[in-house]
Scaffold this motif. Structure first.
Motif, PDB file in Angstrom:
ATOM      1  N   CYS A  49       0.834  -1.213   0.000  1.00 55.92           N
ATOM      2  CA  CYS A  49       0.000   0.000   0.000  1.00 55.92           C
ATOM      3  C   CYS A  49       0.864   1.255   0.000  1.00 55.92           C
ATOM      4  N   LEU A  50       1.871   1.274   0.856  1.00 57.32           N
ATOM      5  CA  LEU A  50       2.732   2.446   0.974  1.00 57.32           C
ATOM      6  C   LEU A  50       3.487   2.725  -0.318  1.00 57.32           C
ATOM      7  N   VAL A  51       3.954   1.674  -0.965  1.00 56.07           N
ATOM      8  CA  VAL A  51       4.650   1.841  -2.244  1.00 56.07           C
ATOM      9  C   VAL A  51       3.685   2.414  -3.278  1.00 56.07           C
ATOM     10  N   GLU A  52       2.485   1.869  -3.327  1.00 55.19           N
ATOM     11  CA  GLU A  52       1.494   2.350  -4.291  1.00 55.19           C
ATOM     12  C   GLU A  52       1.126   3.817  -4.038  1.00 55.19           C
ATOM     13  N   LEU A  53       1.067   4.190  -2.774  1.00 51.08           N
ATOM     14  CA  LEU A  53       0.713   5.567  -2.420  1.00 51.08           C
ATOM     15  C   LEU A  53       1.890   6.538  -2.529  1.00 51.08           C
ATOM     16  N   ALA A  59       7.407   3.491   3.908  1.00 47.85           N
ATOM     17  CA  ALA A  59       7.653   2.208   3.245  1.00 47.85           C
ATOM     18  C   ALA A  59       9.037   1.679   3.611  1.00 47.85           C
ATOM     19  N   ILE A  60      10.011   2.570   3.708  1.00 51.37           N
ATOM     20  CA  ILE A  60      11.368   2.163   4.092  1.00 51.37           C
ATOM     21  C   ILE A  60      11.360   1.572   5.501  1.00 51.37           C
ATOM     22  N   THR A  61      10.644   2.218   6.411  1.00 54.88           N
ATOM     23  CA  THR A  61      10.566   1.730   7.795  1.00 54.88           C
ATOM     24  C   THR A  61       9.922   0.350   7.858  1.00 54.88           C
ATOM     25  N   VAL A  62       8.819   0.166   7.138  1.00 52.34           N
ATOM     26  CA  VAL A  62       8.131  -1.132   7.124  1.00 52.34           C
ATOM     27  C   VAL A  62       9.023  -2.192   6.486  1.00 52.34           C
ATOM     28  N   CYS A  63       9.700  -1.828   5.424  1.00 52.81           N
ATOM     29  CA  CYS A  63      10.597  -2.772   4.749  1.00 52.81           C
ATOM     30  C   CYS A  63      11.725  -3.201   5.694  1.00 52.81           C
ATOM     31  N   GLN A  64      12.252  -2.276   6.475  1.00 53.42           N
ATOM     32  CA  GLN A  64      13.302  -2.612   7.440  1.00 53.42           C
ATOM     33  C   GLN A  64      12.778  -3.576   8.504  1.00 53.42           C
ATOM     34  N   GLU A  65      11.531  -3.387   8.921  1.00 51.96           N
ATOM     35  CA  GLU A  65      10.939  -4.314   9.886  1.00 51.96           C
ATOM     36  C   GLU A  65      10.803  -5.704   9.282  1.00 51.96           C
ATOM     37  N   TYR A  78      13.311  -8.461   0.341  1.00 49.02           N
ATOM     38  CA  TYR A  78      13.103  -7.193   1.038  1.00 49.02           C
ATOM     39  C   TYR A  78      14.359  -6.325   1.045  1.00 49.02           C
ATOM     40  N   GLN A  79      15.525  -6.943   1.048  1.00 49.68           N
ATOM     41  CA  GLN A  79      16.759  -6.170   0.941  1.00 49.68           C
ATOM     42  C   GLN A  79      16.827  -5.468  -0.418  1.00 49.68           C
ATOM     43  N   ASP A  80      16.450  -6.176  -1.468  1.00 48.49           N
ATOM     44  CA  ASP A  80      16.411  -5.565  -2.805  1.00 48.49           C
ATOM     45  C   ASP A  80      15.376  -4.443  -2.875  1.00 48.49           C
ATOM     46  N   GLN A  81      14.218  -4.691  -2.270  1.00 50.24           N
ATOM     47  CA  GLN A  81      13.174  -3.675  -2.295  1.00 50.24           C
ATOM     48  C   GLN A  81      13.603  -2.440  -1.510  1.00 50.24           C
ATOM     49  N   LEU A  82      14.313  -2.632  -0.413  1.00 49.43           N
ATOM     50  CA  LEU A  82      14.805  -1.502   0.373  1.00 49.43           C
ATOM     51  C   LEU A  82      15.777  -0.663  -0.451  1.00 49.43           C
ATOM     52  N   LYS A  83      16.656  -1.311  -1.181  1.00 51.56           N
ATOM     53  CA  LYS A  83      17.584  -0.590  -2.051  1.00 51.56           C
ATOM     54  C   LYS A  83      16.833   0.236  -3.089  1.00 51.56           C
ATOM     55  N   GLN A  84      15.787  -0.345  -3.672  1.00 49.85           N
ATOM     56  CA  GLN A  84      14.973   0.382  -4.654  1.00 49.85           C
ATOM     57  C   GLN A  84      14.307   1.588  -4.012  1.00 49.85           C
ATOM     58  N   LEU A  85      13.754   1.397  -2.825  1.00 51.89           N
ATOM     59  CA  LEU A  85      13.075   2.495  -2.143  1.00 51.89           C
ATOM     60  C   LEU A  85      14.024   3.632  -1.809  1.00 51.89           C
ATOM     61  N   LYS A  86      15.262   3.279  -1.482  1.00 49.96           N
ATOM     62  CA  LYS A  86      16.263   4.285  -1.146  1.00 49.96           C
ATOM     63  C   LYS A  86      16.912   4.882  -2.390  1.00 49.96           C
ATOM     64  N   GLY A  87      16.615   4.313  -3.554  1.00 48.19           N
ATOM     65  CA  GLY A  87      17.177   4.809  -4.799  1.00 48.19           C
ATOM     66  C   GLY A  87      18.620   4.393  -5.013  1.00 48.19           C
ATOM     67  N   GLU A  88      18.985   3.256  -4.474  1.00 50.32           N
ATOM     68  CA  GLU A  88      20.375   2.766  -4.609  1.00 50.32           C
ATOM     69  C   GLU A  88      20.518   1.874  -5.821  1.00 50.32           C
TER      70      GLU A  88
END
Length: 88
Positions: A49-53, A59-65, A78-88
């Motif tokens: 939901c957070l990614v879509e919104l 979203a980064i906080t939830v992904c870290q959890e 989730y590690q890959d998704q966190l990198k995407q969210l952070k723009g890495e």
């Protein structure tokens, strides 16, 4: 249908905001009851939901959890998704 199911259904119907509301409440209930598996399912839905919104900081906080609670393929996902969210 419980809040988690309702939240997932709303997300599938394109109501990410409503889905996030239901999933967040379900997560708090499951967390207070010590239902870790149900809480993790809620977190996964919340992340979608957070990614879509476009709520990237939350979203980064939830992904870290999710990373802290995952192992194996789920952990890598989730590690890959966190990198995407952070723009890495």
């Amino acid at each position: 249908m419980g809040l988690g199911g309702s939240g997932g259904f709303k997300l599938e119907l394109g109501d990410a905001k409503g889905g996030l509301s239901d999933l967040s409440r379900a997560r708090l209930i499951n967390q207070s009851l010590g239902l870790r598996g149900s809480e993790l399912r809620n977190l996964k839905g919340m992340l979608a939901c957070l990614v879509e919104l476009g709520h990237t900081p939350r979203a980064i906080t939830v992904c870290q959890e999710l990373i802290e609670a995952s192992e194996g393929e789920e952990l890598a996902k989730y590690q890959d998704q966190l990198k995407q969210l952070k723009g890495e």
